[in-house]
Design a protein around this motif. Structure first.
Motif, PDB file in Angstrom:
ATOM      1  N   ALA A 212       0.932  -1.032  -0.098  1.00 19.60           N
ATOM      2  CA  ALA A 212       0.114   0.048   0.034  1.00 19.60           C
ATOM      3  C   ALA A 212       0.784   1.046  -0.043  1.00 19.60           C
ATOM      4  N   THR A 213       0.420   2.255  -0.368  1.00 19.52           N
ATOM      5  CA  THR A 213       1.083   3.506  -0.599  1.00 19.52           C
ATOM      6  C   THR A 213       0.397   4.868   0.127  1.00 19.52           C
ATOM      7  N   VAL A 214       1.113   5.509   0.701  1.00 22.79           N
ATOM      8  CA  VAL A 214       0.718   6.941   1.371  1.00 22.79           C
ATOM      9  C   VAL A 214       1.533   8.123   0.663  1.00 22.79           C
ATOM     10  N   SER A 215       0.919   9.027  -0.053  1.00 25.98           N
ATOM     11  CA  SER A 215       1.635  10.008  -0.773  1.00 25.98           C
ATOM     12  C   SER A 215       1.165  11.410  -0.022  1.00 25.98           C
ATOM     13  N   LEU A 216       2.043  12.063   0.283  1.00 31.70           N
ATOM     14  CA  LEU A 216       1.927  13.425   0.922  1.00 31.70           C
ATOM     15  C   LEU A 216       2.471  14.560   0.003  1.00 31.70           C
ATOM     16  N   ALA A 217       1.453  15.621  -0.133  1.00 34.54           N
ATOM     17  CA  ALA A 217       2.043  16.719  -1.074  1.00 34.54           C
ATOM     18  C   ALA A 217       2.848  17.517  -0.565  1.00 34.54           C
ATOM     19  N   PRO A 218       3.770  18.060  -1.236  1.00 37.03           N
ATOM     20  CA  PRO A 218       4.881  19.073  -0.767  1.00 37.03           C
ATOM     21  C   PRO A 218       4.627  19.838   0.394  1.00 37.03           C
ATOM     22  N   TRP A 219       3.536  20.600   0.170  1.00 34.24           N
ATOM     23  CA  TRP A 219       3.130  21.482   1.252  1.00 34.24           C
ATOM     24  C   TRP A 219       2.699  21.177   2.740  1.00 34.24           C
ATOM     25  N   ALA A 220       2.413  19.792   2.652  1.00 34.90           N
ATOM     26  CA  ALA A 220       2.045  19.015   3.592  1.00 34.90           C
ATOM     27  C   ALA A 220       3.108  18.000   4.377  1.00 34.90           C
ATOM     28  N   ALA A 221       4.217  18.452   3.924  1.00 29.28           N
ATOM     29  CA  ALA A 221       5.274  17.625   4.489  1.00 29.28           C
ATOM     30  C   ALA A 221       5.329  17.675   6.112  1.00 29.28           C
ATOM     31  N   GLU A 222       5.005  19.011   6.563  1.00 25.62           N
ATOM     32  CA  GLU A 222       5.128  18.975   8.123  1.00 25.62           C
ATOM     33  C   GLU A 222       3.923  18.356   8.693  1.00 25.62           C
ATOM     34  N   ALA A 223       3.021  17.772   8.031  1.00 27.59           N
ATOM     35  CA  ALA A 223       1.789  17.352   8.623  1.00 27.59           C
ATOM     36  C   ALA A 223       1.748  16.148   9.373  1.00 27.59           C
ATOM     37  N   ILE A 224       2.955  15.804   9.257  1.00 26.66           N
ATOM     38  CA  ILE A 224       3.131  14.224  10.101  1.00 26.66           C
ATOM     39  C   ILE A 224       3.976  14.464  11.153  1.00 26.66           C
ATOM     40  N   GLU A 225       4.396  15.644  11.530  1.00 29.78           N
ATOM     41  CA  GLU A 225       5.304  15.754  12.535  1.00 29.78           C
ATOM     42  C   GLU A 225       4.565  16.107  13.693  1.00 29.78           C
ATOM     43  N   GLY A 226       5.273  15.884  14.990  1.00 27.93           N
ATOM     44  CA  GLY A 226       4.849  16.348  16.133  1.00 27.93           C
ATOM     45  C   GLY A 226       3.845  15.414  16.777  1.00 27.93           C
ATOM     46  N   GLU A 227       2.943  15.828  17.835  1.00 32.22           N
ATOM     47  CA  GLU A 227       2.069  14.929  18.578  1.00 32.22           C
ATOM     48  C   GLU A 227       1.027  14.481  17.416  1.00 32.22           C
ATOM     49  N   ARG A 228       0.905  13.066  17.476  1.00 32.27           N
ATOM     50  CA  ARG A 228      -0.199  13.025  16.889  1.00 32.27           C
ATOM     51  C   ARG A 228      -0.854  11.626  17.537  1.00 32.27           C
ATOM     52  N   LEU A 229      -1.840  10.778  16.877  1.00 33.65           N
ATOM     53  CA  LEU A 229      -2.282   9.335  17.545  1.00 33.65           C
ATOM     54  C   LEU A 229      -0.921   8.441  17.553  1.00 33.65           C
ATOM     55  N   PRO A 230      -1.278   7.711  18.569  1.00 35.58           N
ATOM     56  CA  PRO A 230      -0.075   6.805  18.733  1.00 35.58           C
ATOM     57  C   PRO A 230       0.419   5.935  17.493  1.00 35.58           C
ATOM     58  N   ARG A 231       1.445   5.731  17.198  1.00 30.96           N
ATOM     59  CA  ARG A 231       1.840   5.330  15.963  1.00 30.96           C
ATOM     60  C   ARG A 231       3.314   4.582  15.905  1.00 30.96           C
ATOM     61  N   PHE A 232       3.478   3.499  15.363  1.00 33.01           N
ATOM     62  CA  PHE A 232       4.617   2.782  15.332  1.00 33.01           C
ATOM     63  C   PHE A 232       4.824   2.064  14.059  1.00 33.01           C
ATOM     64  N   TYR A 233       4.017   1.102  13.698  1.00 28.62           N
ATOM     65  CA  TYR A 233       4.215   0.147  12.491  1.00 28.62           C
ATOM     66  C   TYR A 233       3.996   1.232  11.190  1.00 28.62           C
ATOM     67  N   PHE A 234       3.101   2.137  11.240  1.00 26.98           N
ATOM     68  CA  PHE A 234       2.500   3.105  10.230  1.00 26.98           C
ATOM     69  C   PHE A 234       3.204   4.413  10.498  1.00 26.98           C
ATOM     70  N   ASP A 235       4.197   4.490  11.516  1.00 27.80           N
ATOM     71  CA  ASP A 235       4.773   5.928  11.518  1.00 27.80           C
ATOM     72  C   ASP A 235       5.549   6.453  10.260  1.00 27.80           C
TER      73      ASP A 235
END
Lengths: 389, 389
Positions: A212-235
């Motif tokens: 499976a794939t997840v693509s992140l637009a260039p302007w959204a690069a920061e959107a995955i940084e910082g506090e989010r829901l708990p994540r490990f395998y999908f981090d």
């Protein structure tokens, strides 16, 4: 009482099984061969180079200058990755729900305890982007809209470009499940302004399931940084860290990535625009042939990935599905939930051509006849549908 | 200053690449062929029957009367599944950490915000179960112990039977990462009393990566019900619901499951006891040959899956790895973290035989000679090691 007993005998017409399912789809021989090669180890230069090439080809396919992450998982895993990487605990979302896959977004948001609105849509109907805009204006707490590109349960296309216009202009995020959209319909992630696109390998990409794939637009690069829901395998932060070296934090699905490389080569050789055009032609061919045989198209805004068909008056869809399988060796899907027995779903994404559509519409015609609705010439109608595009 | 420059020329000795990595391992041709067959659709009787057969064979392999769930993911995904399905928010865990994979349990527990103790173990050393018992007695809040069967970063085996004795007698749960243990060492889940075992496809099971399993002992069936950490893709309750029908809630990794069926058939044909015995012989052969060539075995409690080797005095392990690859076409792994440059790791789980061990120890001998430590007869020593078992 719907008709379920055929009026003619069942002489088997097929030497082999043909898949016309809404994924996994038929795997072209070239891709099966790529799958069966002796796979290299993933911590070697030869694999790193492959990984980088495939990542680059995926970026072209997504029409994004951003990042595309590959995950060893089904498409649903990538959907979960989008949720846990983007959302903070307590952050509010909007899910557009017009079928089973829209429902999946809502279920995911619920499983992670996120506050949410849903925009319920009648199954098989499109969504006016103005409706999305209205909900966003009414509730400024909504940060992210989760939607489906091609709703596989009904064969309906949503107006992603229109949704993105509304989300971008309001500073909200748009996350699109394009699992049965990518490689079928145009999806211009950066031009349209889609923040995140998720996809799976076993649909338009013609690869067995498990990647499976997840693509992140260039302007959204920061959107995955910082506090989010708990994540490990999908981090995705972990994937981002290892990607420049052509590596993954966990063992990648090596064989499936080799198969995907071959699939992307096939798409490149045909040309992406031509691939989209072919899917449009396939859809018109199927519609024309099936209509000629007495079926109606279920969706009012049909996708080019899968077509929901309503059988001729009084014929049970499950009986058609059964006969397609037993007599014609063709596997199609049934309707889900309240559409069970009402529609059948014919997949036509991936490597299909006109002749596949001629074959399936001809078999649909035979089934209609067996259940009391004789017709002739569906194959010709399919070819004319193809030529009309 | 470790020796990194060979004293003799590098005449390539190989026509093909051979993997001796700690997974993914060499895929036997029979399994590559299974992988390249035209896959059936997953919502068909033919696949449902396959799915049920593979599930049943996995239960035999795990020696459990409980459930074995297949997930489209890397092994780490199955580790996450164990955590999110068993643990309530705030529930306390103990992780045994003697290498990278023990660390992974600790990182997972941290990512999900769980209170935790760790039992740090010197890399390459075993763990006395009495030490685990002491920690459990000291802290009644610990409900679950997370450990590794065969620690891949060091080639060390842990005493799972001993751990289980201590956890069961105290009413605590034991979760075992057997990713490089299963199909290599005996693991009698029910007899020993292990609550949960996780595994991945690309190690002893000889299948490409992308398929992972979680097995749940019969007495632990209830352990995944009720309030737990947020879960969706990895929610084992969903898998449990669809399994009796031979189905999965998300699209399964169809091709990898077909490959796994072939792998399990191979294990069945050889006999599981014989498979374990062969891995013991492989390990003794490798040890004997490598020692003869001047290497030392790193672990004091070596596993039969992967062997950590310390090169002859003063020789840099990375230089040996490089020469193995460039001259002999053999891919082995290096040490991780503080063991980088100090050890090399030779994998020998899966379909390997004596002749593979003769080949790799002979190449190790050649490398030792090239870096100033000549030796002769490593291949013979390997054969004698094999015969000694």
């Amino acid at each position: 009482m719907p008709v379920t007993t055929p009026t003619r005998s069942s002489v088997r017409t097929a030497t082999r099984t043909r898949l016309f399912t809404p994924g996994p789809v038929e795997i072209p021989t070239r891709i099966l061969r790529a799958l069966s090669q002796v796979p290299p180890h993933h911590r070697t230069e030869v694999f790193r180079a492959t990984f980088k090439r495939v990542t680059e080809a995926l970026r072209e396919l997504h029409r994004t200058q951003g990042e595309v992450f590959m995950i060893a998982a089904s498409g649903t895993g990538a959907m979960e990755a989008a949720v846990v990487n983007l959302m903070r605990p307590g952050e509010k979302a909007l899910a557009i729900v017009g079928g089973k896959f829209g429902e999946r977004w809502a279920s995911l948001l619920a499983a992670f305890g996120l506050p949410r609105e849903t925009l319920p849509v009648e199954w098989g109907k499109g969504v006016d982007p103005a409706e999305v805009a209205r909900l966003l204006d009414a509730d400024p707490a909504i940060t992210t809209v989760f939607t489906t590109h091609s709703e596989t349960s009904t064969g309906t296309l949503y107006d992603i470009e229109g949704f993105a216009r509304e989300t971008r202009s309001r500073g909200r995020r748009l996350v699109v499940d394009a699992i049965t959209g990518l490689g079928v319909h145009p999806l211009l992630q950066d031009d349209w302004g889609v923040d995140v696109v998720v996809c799976g390998s076993q649909k338009g990409l013609m690869v067995p399931p498990g990647l499976a794939t997840v693509s992140l637009a260039p302007w959204a690069a920061e959107a995955i940084e910082g506090e989010r829901l708990p994540r490990f395998y999908f981090d995705l932060r972990k994937l981002r860290k290892s990607m420049p070296q052509g590596e993954t934090p966990w063992t990648p699905a090596v064989s499936l990535i080799l198969a995907l490389e071959e699939a992307l080569a096939m798409i490149h050789e045909e040309g992406l625009d031509e691939v989209h055009r072919r899917h449009r032609r396939l859809t018109l061919a199927l519609h024309a042939g099936a209509r000629h045989a007495g079926y109606r198209v279920f969706s009012s805004n049909p996708a080019h990935s899968v077509t929901g068909l309503i059988p001729p008056e009084g014929v049970d869809a499950s009986a058609v599905i059964k006969r397609l399988r037993e007599v014609h060796g063709m596997v199609v899907a049934g309707g889900q939930d309240h559409l069970k027995g009402k529609i059948l779903r014919v997949g036509h994404m991936g490597g299909y051509d006109l002749h596949d559509m001629v074959a399936v519409t001809s078999a649909l015609e035979e089934c209609a006849g067996a259940f009391g609705h004789p017709a002739r010439g569906a194959g010709t109608a399919a070819r004319e549908g193809w030529e009309s595009a």
